[in-house]
Design an enzyme around this catalytic site. Structure first.
Site, PDB file in Angstrom:
ATOM      1  N   GLU A  16       0.913  -1.187  -0.142  1.00  0.00           N
ATOM      2  CA  GLU A  16      -0.173   0.427  -0.218  1.00  0.00           C
ATOM      3  C   GLU A  16       1.176   1.568   0.179  1.00  0.00           C
ATOM      4  O   GLU A  16       0.185   2.179   0.243  1.00  0.00           O
ATOM      5  CB  GLU A  16      -0.741  -0.041   1.122  1.00  0.00           C
ATOM      6  CG  GLU A  16      -2.067  -1.203   1.069  1.00  0.00           C
ATOM      7  CD  GLU A  16      -2.853  -1.405   2.473  1.00  0.00           C
ATOM      8  OE1 GLU A  16      -3.561  -1.297   1.986  1.00  0.00           O
ATOM      9  OE2 GLU A  16      -1.902  -2.188   3.089  1.00  0.00           O
ATOM     10  N   SER A 152      -6.121  -3.238   2.343  1.00  0.00           N
ATOM     11  CA  SER A 152      -7.221  -3.049   0.718  1.00  0.00           C
ATOM     12  C   SER A 152      -7.197  -3.499  -0.235  1.00  0.00           C
ATOM     13  O   SER A 152      -7.384  -3.592  -1.224  1.00  0.00           O
ATOM     14  CB  SER A 152      -5.841  -1.721   0.380  1.00  0.00           C
ATOM     15  OG  SER A 152      -5.855  -0.034   0.158  1.00  0.00           O
ATOM     16  N   TYR A 220      -9.515   3.377  -4.595  1.00  0.00           N
ATOM     17  CA  TYR A 220      -9.017   4.697  -5.142  1.00  0.00           C
ATOM     18  C   TYR A 220      -9.075   5.704  -6.289  1.00  0.00           C
ATOM     19  O   TYR A 220      -8.757   5.880  -6.185  1.00  0.00           O
ATOM     20  CB  TYR A 220      -8.282   3.777  -4.730  1.00  0.00           C
ATOM     21  CG  TYR A 220      -7.531   3.413  -3.407  1.00  0.00           C
ATOM     22  CD1 TYR A 220      -7.098   4.337  -1.823  1.00  0.00           C
ATOM     23  CD2 TYR A 220      -6.574   2.398  -3.274  1.00  0.00           C
ATOM     24  CE1 TYR A 220      -7.008   3.856  -1.111  1.00  0.00           C
ATOM     25  CE2 TYR A 220      -6.747   1.770  -1.836  1.00  0.00           C
ATOM     26  CZ  TYR A 220      -7.278   2.351  -0.781  1.00  0.00           C
ATOM     27  OH  TYR A 220      -7.082   1.900   0.412  1.00  0.00           O
ATOM     28  N   ARG A 259     -10.758   2.876  12.413  1.00  0.00           N
ATOM     29  CA  ARG A 259     -11.388   2.477  11.486  1.00  0.00           C
ATOM     30  C   ARG A 259     -11.825   0.989  11.432  1.00  0.00           C
ATOM     31  O   ARG A 259     -11.465   0.133  11.694  1.00  0.00           O
ATOM     32  CB  ARG A 259     -11.578   3.191   9.818  1.00  0.00           C
ATOM     33  CG  ARG A 259     -12.990   3.293   9.007  1.00  0.00           C
ATOM     34  CD  ARG A 259     -12.569   3.152   8.024  1.00  0.00           C
ATOM     35  NE  ARG A 259     -12.341   2.398   7.548  1.00  0.00           N
ATOM     36  CZ  ARG A 259     -11.644   1.900   6.318  1.00  0.00           C
ATOM     37  NH1 ARG A 259     -10.442   2.853   5.840  1.00  0.00           N
ATOM     38  NH2 ARG A 259     -11.236   0.637   5.683  1.00  0.00           N
ATOM     39  N   ASP A 261     -14.361  -1.800  10.483  1.00  0.00           N
ATOM     40  CA  ASP A 261     -15.124  -2.077   8.686  1.00  0.00           C
ATOM     41  C   ASP A 261     -16.134  -2.847   9.619  1.00  0.00           C
ATOM     42  O   ASP A 261     -15.594  -4.402  10.129  1.00  0.00           O
ATOM     43  CB  ASP A 261     -14.261  -2.848   7.544  1.00  0.00           C
ATOM     44  CG  ASP A 261     -13.454  -1.660   7.192  1.00  0.00           C
ATOM     45  OD1 ASP A 261     -13.520  -0.388   7.684  1.00  0.00           O
ATOM     46  OD2 ASP A 261     -12.541  -2.054   6.708  1.00  0.00           O
ATOM     47  N   GLU A 274     -13.346  -6.234  10.136  1.00  0.00           N
ATOM     48  CA  GLU A 274     -11.858  -5.554  10.789  1.00  0.00           C
ATOM     49  C   GLU A 274     -11.440  -4.431  11.082  1.00  0.00           C
ATOM     50  O   GLU A 274     -12.192  -3.768  11.594  1.00  0.00           O
ATOM     51  CB  GLU A 274     -10.818  -6.091   9.948  1.00  0.00           C
ATOM     52  CG  GLU A 274     -11.018  -5.389   8.743  1.00  0.00           C
ATOM     53  CD  GLU A 274     -10.185  -4.573   7.775  1.00  0.00           C
ATOM     54  OE1 GLU A 274      -8.600  -4.742   8.257  1.00  0.00           O
ATOM     55  OE2 GLU A 274     -10.628  -3.461   6.812  1.00  0.00           O
ATOM     56  N   ASN A 276      -8.960  -0.944  11.383  1.00  0.00           N
ATOM     57  CA  ASN A 276      -7.614  -0.516  10.658  1.00  0.00           C
ATOM     58  C   ASN A 276      -7.391   0.283  11.922  1.00  0.00           C
ATOM     59  O   ASN A 276      -7.692   1.140  11.970  1.00  0.00           O
ATOM     60  CB  ASN A 276      -8.171  -0.092   9.060  1.00  0.00           C
ATOM     61  CG  ASN A 276      -8.815  -0.725   8.265  1.00  0.00           C
ATOM     62  OD1 ASN A 276      -8.442  -1.800   7.968  1.00  0.00           O
ATOM     63  ND2 ASN A 276     -10.018  -1.028   8.356  1.00  0.00           N
ATOM     64  N   GLY A 280      -6.927   5.248   5.371  1.00  0.00           N
ATOM     65  CA  GLY A 280      -6.256   5.892   4.699  1.00  0.00           C
ATOM     66  C   GLY A 280      -6.490   7.089   4.915  1.00  0.00           C
ATOM     67  O   GLY A 280      -7.754   7.440   5.447  1.00  0.00           O
TER      68      GLY A 280
END
Ligand code: ADP
Ligand code: MG
Length: 312
Positions: A16, A152, A220, A259, A261, A274, A276, A280
Site C-alpha cells: 500500500e 486495501s 482508490y 476505523r 469495518d 476488522e 484498521n 487512509g
C-alpha cells in the site's frame, strides 16, 4: 509556543506504498498549513538514522500495511522515545492480523463472521486441502478468502463453489503465510471511524461499491464506489454500530484514531470484519469523509490525531 517539528512517516515497502504516499502528502500539507515544521520521510533503511538527527517532537505515521501499521515502526518509535500517532505496538500487531483480531473479538463477545484459518504448513505438510468439503458445508458459499495480514482488499477472493477455493487460496497465500476463510455476509458495508483522546465514533459511513465488493480499484478510483456519509440506516442501527465500534476499538487497546469495518447483514445483525489502526487519508478515504460529515475539516482531523500523540 515554539514551533513543533513533526516527522511524517510515509511510503515504505508495503503493497500500500502508493496509498501511503498520498495519505502522507495530504497530512504534510495540513500540518504545514497549521504552522508545524514538517519533515516528510519516505521510510527506508535510513529511517532510524534520520530520526536520530531530526529529533522530532512527534512522528505522524501515515503508513498502511506491513511495517507501518503492524507494530514494527511503532516499536522503533518506542525505542527512540518519539511520541507517535495512533495505536501502540500490541494493538497494532493484533489488528493487522485478522486471525488474531477475530479470535480476540470472539473471546470478548464481539460479533464477527465465522471463519477458519490456516498457515501454509497446514497445506504443505498436513493435508489441509482435504478439509475443504467440511469448510464448504459449514460456512456455505460464497466463501471469502483473505490473507491474514493485508489491507486495501489485496489478495481477497470470493469462492462461489468448492472448485473455486484452490485458486482463491493460492491468491491469498501469495500475500501471506496465513489465510482465513470467512463466511460471506450479504448486506450493507459500513465503516465507523473512531477519533480522539477520549475515543468517540464519527458518523457511520456506508460504502456502495460498483464492483462485486469493495476491492482495491473501487477504493482508490473516484466514482467507482458511492459513499453515504452518514449511512442511510435507521438511527438505532447507527447507534448500535457506533457503540460496537467503540467497544471493539477499546477492547483491542487502540488509541488516537482508527476505523472499524462492519457488515450489516440482511437480518439486521452487525458483524465486525476488522479494525484498521491507520486508515487512509486520501481523497476517497472514509475517515476524512466521516470527519467532514460532522463538520471536522481535514486539518482539524489531522491536528486532533497529532495532539493525542503529543499529549498522550
Ligand atoms: N465476510 C464478508 N462478507 C462480505 N464481504 C466481505 C467479507 N469480508 C470482506 N468483504 C469485502 O471485502 C472487503 C475487504 O475486506 P476486509 O476484511 O475489510 O479487508 P481489508 O483489510 O482488505 O480492507 C470489504 O470491504 C468487503 O467489501
Ligand atoms: Mg477493510
Amino acid at each position: 509556543m515554539s514551533k513543533k517539528t513533526i516527522a511524517v512517516l510515509k511510503g515504505g515497502r508495503s503493497l500500500e506504498r502508493n496509498i501511503s504516499l498520498k495519505s502522507g502528502a495530504r497530512v504534510e500539507k495540513a500540518l504545514r498549513e497549521m504552522g508545524y515544521s514538517v519533515e516528510g520521510i519516505d521510510v527506508d533503511a535510513s529511517l532510524v538514522k534520520r530520526l536520530k538527527e531530526l529529533k522530532p517532537d512527534a512522528a505522524f505515521i501515515a503508513m498502511h500495511g506491513r511495517s507501518g501499521e503492524d507494530g514494527t515502526v511503532q516499536e522503533l518509535m518506542d525505542i527512540l522515545g518519539i511520541p507517535y500517532t495512533g495505536s501502540d505496538v500490541l494493538p497494532s500487531i493484533n489488528c493487522m492480523d485478522k486471525v488474531l483480531s477475530k479470535h480476540i473479538f470472539m473471546e470478548n463477545g464481539v460479533p464477527t463472521p465465522p471463519f477458519f484459518a490456516f498457515n501454509r504448513d497446514a497445506f504443505q505438510e498436513l493435508g489441509a486441502v482435504d478439509t475443504m468439503p467440511i469448510i464448504g458445508d459449514d460456512l456455505g458459499f460464497p466463501i471469502v478468502v483473505k490473507p491474514a495480514a493485508q489491507g486495501s482488499a489485496l489478495g481477497i477472493r470470493f469462492a462461489h463453489t468448492g472448485s473455486e477455493l484452490p485458486a482463491a487460496l493460492i491468491s491469498a497465500f501469495s500475500f501471506d503465510n496465513k489465510v482465513l476463510l470467512e463466511k460471506y455476509v450479504k448486506g450493507k458495508e459500513l465503516a465507523v471511524s473512531i477519533l480522539g483522546k477520549e475515543p468517540r465514533a464519527l458518523p457511520v459511513v456506508e460504502v456502495r461499491p460498483k464492483t462485486d465488493f469493495f476491492d482495491f480499484e473501487s477504493r482508490y478510483t473516484m466514482g467507482k464506489a458511492d459513499y453515504l456519509a452518514p449511512a442511510e440506516i435507521p438511527d438505532d442501527v447507527a447507534a448500535q454500530a457506533s457503540e460496537l465500534s467503540l467497544r471493539v476499538f477499546k477492547t483491542l487497546g487502540c488509541s488516537g484514531f482508527g476505523r472499524v469495518d462492519i457488515m450489516l447483514g440482511e437480518d439486521g445483525s452487525l458483524q465486525v470484519l476488522e479494525i484498521n489502526t491507520i486508515p487512509g487519508f486520501t481523497e476517497t478515504s472514509l475517515l476524512p469523509m466521516a470527519a467532514n460529515a460532522t463538520g471536522i475539516s481535514f486539518n482539524e482531523l489531522v491536528e486532533e490525531i497529532l495532539l493525542c500523540a503529543l499529549e498522550g
